[in-house]
Enzyme design. Structure first.
Site, PDB file in Angstrom:
ATOM      1  N   ARG A  60       0.859  -1.176   0.000  1.00 15.31           N
ATOM      2  CA  ARG A  60       0.000   0.000   0.000  1.00 15.31           C
ATOM      3  C   ARG A  60       0.901   1.233   0.000  1.00 15.31           C
ATOM      4  O   ARG A  60       2.051   1.193   0.439  1.00 15.31           O
ATOM      5  CB  ARG A  60      -0.908   0.001   1.230  1.00 15.31           C
ATOM      6  CG  ARG A  60      -1.887  -1.165   1.273  1.00 15.31           C
ATOM      7  CD  ARG A  60      -2.710  -1.143   2.544  1.00 15.31           C
ATOM      8  NE  ARG A  60      -3.681  -2.220   2.564  1.00 15.31           N
ATOM      9  CZ  ARG A  60      -3.422  -3.461   2.986  1.00 15.31           C
ATOM     10  NH1 ARG A  60      -2.204  -3.758   3.425  1.00 15.31           N
ATOM     11  NH2 ARG A  60      -4.354  -4.385   2.957  1.00 15.31           N
ATOM     12  N   HIS A 118      -2.230   3.913  -5.908  1.00 13.75           N
ATOM     13  CA  HIS A 118      -2.691   2.531  -5.762  1.00 13.75           C
ATOM     14  C   HIS A 118      -2.402   1.694  -7.002  1.00 13.75           C
ATOM     15  O   HIS A 118      -2.513   0.472  -6.967  1.00 13.75           O
ATOM     16  CB  HIS A 118      -4.196   2.522  -5.480  1.00 13.75           C
ATOM     17  CG  HIS A 118      -4.763   1.159  -5.210  1.00 13.75           C
ATOM     18  ND1 HIS A 118      -4.484   0.440  -4.056  1.00 13.75           N
ATOM     19  CD2 HIS A 118      -5.585   0.370  -5.947  1.00 13.75           C
ATOM     20  CE1 HIS A 118      -5.114  -0.720  -4.102  1.00 13.75           C
ATOM     21  NE2 HIS A 118      -5.790  -0.788  -5.233  1.00 13.75           N
ATOM     22  N   ARG A 174       0.181  -1.360  -6.705  1.00 12.70           N
ATOM     23  CA  ARG A 174      -0.368  -2.520  -6.001  1.00 12.70           C
ATOM     24  C   ARG A 174      -1.372  -3.269  -6.886  1.00 12.70           C
ATOM     25  O   ARG A 174      -1.334  -4.502  -6.995  1.00 12.70           O
ATOM     26  CB  ARG A 174      -1.033  -2.044  -4.709  1.00 12.70           C
ATOM     27  CG  ARG A 174      -1.693  -3.107  -3.854  1.00 12.70           C
ATOM     28  CD  ARG A 174      -2.102  -2.448  -2.529  1.00 12.70           C
ATOM     29  NE  ARG A 174      -2.996  -3.271  -1.733  1.00 12.70           N
ATOM     30  CZ  ARG A 174      -2.594  -4.257  -0.931  1.00 12.70           C
ATOM     31  NH1 ARG A 174      -1.313  -4.554  -0.856  1.00 12.70           N
ATOM     32  NH2 ARG A 174      -3.456  -4.939  -0.214  1.00 12.70           N
ATOM     33  N   TYR A 230      -9.260  -7.800  -9.077  1.00  7.65           N
ATOM     34  CA  TYR A 230      -8.073  -7.754  -9.933  1.00  7.65           C
ATOM     35  C   TYR A 230      -8.063  -8.937 -10.897  1.00  7.65           C
ATOM     36  O   TYR A 230      -7.649  -8.824 -12.046  1.00  7.65           O
ATOM     37  CB  TYR A 230      -6.801  -7.775  -9.082  1.00  7.65           C
ATOM     38  CG  TYR A 230      -6.704  -6.641  -8.094  1.00  7.65           C
ATOM     39  CD1 TYR A 230      -6.699  -5.320  -8.535  1.00  7.65           C
ATOM     40  CD2 TYR A 230      -6.624  -6.873  -6.732  1.00  7.65           C
ATOM     41  CE1 TYR A 230      -6.612  -4.266  -7.632  1.00  7.65           C
ATOM     42  CE2 TYR A 230      -6.535  -5.836  -5.826  1.00  7.65           C
ATOM     43  CZ  TYR A 230      -6.531  -4.540  -6.278  1.00  7.65           C
ATOM     44  OH  TYR A 230      -6.459  -3.511  -5.386  1.00  7.65           O
ATOM     45  N   LYS A 232      -2.312  -1.270   7.234  1.00  6.30           N
ATOM     46  CA  LYS A 232      -3.732  -0.964   7.428  1.00  6.30           C
ATOM     47  C   LYS A 232      -4.460  -2.110   8.107  1.00  6.30           C
ATOM     48  O   LYS A 232      -5.356  -1.890   8.935  1.00  6.30           O
ATOM     49  CB  LYS A 232      -4.365  -0.665   6.061  1.00  6.30           C
ATOM     50  CG  LYS A 232      -5.853  -0.391   6.086  1.00  6.30           C
ATOM     51  CD  LYS A 232      -6.348  -0.132   4.679  1.00  6.30           C
ATOM     52  CE  LYS A 232      -7.862   0.087   4.655  1.00  6.30           C
ATOM     53  NZ  LYS A 232      -8.370   0.308   3.279  1.00  6.30           N
ATOM     54  N   HIS A 282      -3.435  -9.088   1.413  1.00  5.82           N
ATOM     55  CA  HIS A 282      -4.897  -9.037   1.516  1.00  5.82           C
ATOM     56  C   HIS A 282      -5.392 -10.127   2.474  1.00  5.82           C
ATOM     57  O   HIS A 282      -4.889 -11.250   2.448  1.00  5.82           O
ATOM     58  CB  HIS A 282      -5.554  -9.253   0.145  1.00  5.82           C
ATOM     59  CG  HIS A 282      -5.600  -8.018  -0.699  1.00  5.82           C
ATOM     60  ND1 HIS A 282      -4.773  -7.816  -1.788  1.00  5.82           N
ATOM     61  CD2 HIS A 282      -6.382  -6.917  -0.620  1.00  5.82           C
ATOM     62  CE1 HIS A 282      -5.049  -6.651  -2.345  1.00  5.82           C
ATOM     63  NE2 HIS A 282      -6.011  -6.089  -1.661  1.00  5.82           N
TER      64      HIS A 282
END
Length: 324
Positions: free
Chosen positions: A167, A273, A276, A308, A194, A299
């Site tokens: 990130r 972003h 990523r 994705y 995060k 993730h």
């Protein structure tokens, strides 16, 4: 706005939602030390967002505690003017402050729920997604970097950002001692992210690339050129800077957009972003298993990665390929 509203607004904005709780007296309420731990349970960015959201509600004329009618009317007044995502966050902030202060929560009412549902049906739009910086796009952008100070840094930032799938905040937080070069490549230590607010940390590997564009070699070249031995890894190289300050989040977005434009792409299609998203999309196109992609990206939910994969599959087994 009345004096009472102004005072109430000041109390709400200047402190954590737990502060000024009438139950916080004696042993019946949380101590100052307890409140410190509660503050630490939320990231500072989250607390700032809560304060801004509550300030907007109070400026409109709301108060704490709020009634279901006032919250519903507030949402109705700003429906269409503010995005659904912003209004949803405002509801979350109001829910939080009522919940922590043990007040009746108006956001749980049927009126507020129905109002929000109607707003989503009327004004809801599909969330916009930035274009992923796939391998092909990445290479074209790296080719614009050159051998100057900024070019060497930008090349390392783009390649490491892509290969690590970090990130933006994680990439920015990297320090020199978080990068360990080993015979197999590079190990990055991510101290906090995060989804890791407890700070357990994680380590991820980036192997040496077989081709010309190697993230590991590019980072080594950047560190040696700038003679970085400690402190921030990716630094601002502005004309009036000292070359030691940490690059900002806007700085990363600016670099990506600048290199995109130089490569002939629309810079508005890319953001911080995009690196990523680019790794996840490129890996899916190459047939990498979902669990392996998640291991690199960090993730926690497969749902987040699936978008994705859907992007990567747009041209896989496309019927047009067999027609035209």
């Amino acid at each position: 706005m009345s004096n009472t509203q102004r005072n109430n607004k000041h109390e709400v904005i200047e402190a954590h939602p737990l502060d000024n709780n009438p139950l916080s007296q004696g042993h019946n309420g949380p101590s100052e030390r307890t409140k410190d731990y509660v503050r630490a349970s939320s990231a500072e960015a989250t607390l700032r967002a809560y304060r801004a959201d509550l300030e907007h509600f109070m400026a409109w004329g709301g108060s704490i505690p709020a009634s279901a009618n006032s919250v519903a009317n507030y949402l109705s007044d700003y429906a269409g003017a503010l995005s659904v995502a912003t209004l949803s966050r405002r509801v979350a902030a109001l829910s939080k402050i009522h919940s922590v202060r043990k007040l009746e929560n108006p956001t749980k009412s049927e009126l507020v729920r129905s109002t929000m549902k109607g707003i989503k049906r009327t004004h809801g739009t599909a969330s916009s997604q930035v274009s992923p910086l796939t391998k092909e796009r990445l290479i074209k952008m790296v080719e614009t970097c050159g051998l100057g100070r900024k070019g060497i840094r930008d090349s390392a930032l783009l390649l490491v950002g892509f290969a690590s799938a970090l990130r933006r905040s994680e990439l920015l937080a990297l320090n020199c001692n978080d990068a360990e070069f080993v015979p197999e490549g590079l190990i990055l230590t991510i101290e906090r992210s995060k989804t890791d607010q407890e700070g357990k940390g994680r380590r991820l590997g980036i192997p040496y690339a077989k081709g010309e564009y190697c993230p590991v070699g590019s980072l080594q070249a950047y560190i040696e050129h700038e003679q970085i031995i400690d402190g921030p890894l990716f630094r601002s190289l502005s004309i009036d800077g000292d070359g030691k300050s940490r690059l900002s989040g806007n700085g990363i977005a600016y670099i990506i957009k600048r290199r995109a434009k130089a490569a002939g792409f629309n810079p508005r299609a890319f953001s911080g972003h995009s690196l990523r998203a680019g790794l996840a999309t490129s890996a899916a196109q190459a047939g990498v298993e979902t669990y392996a992609i998640m291991k690199q990206t960090g993730h926690k939910s497969e749902t987040s990665v699936r978008r994705y994969i859907r992007e990567a599959e747009l041209f896989v087994s496309n019927p047009i390929s067999n027609i035209l």
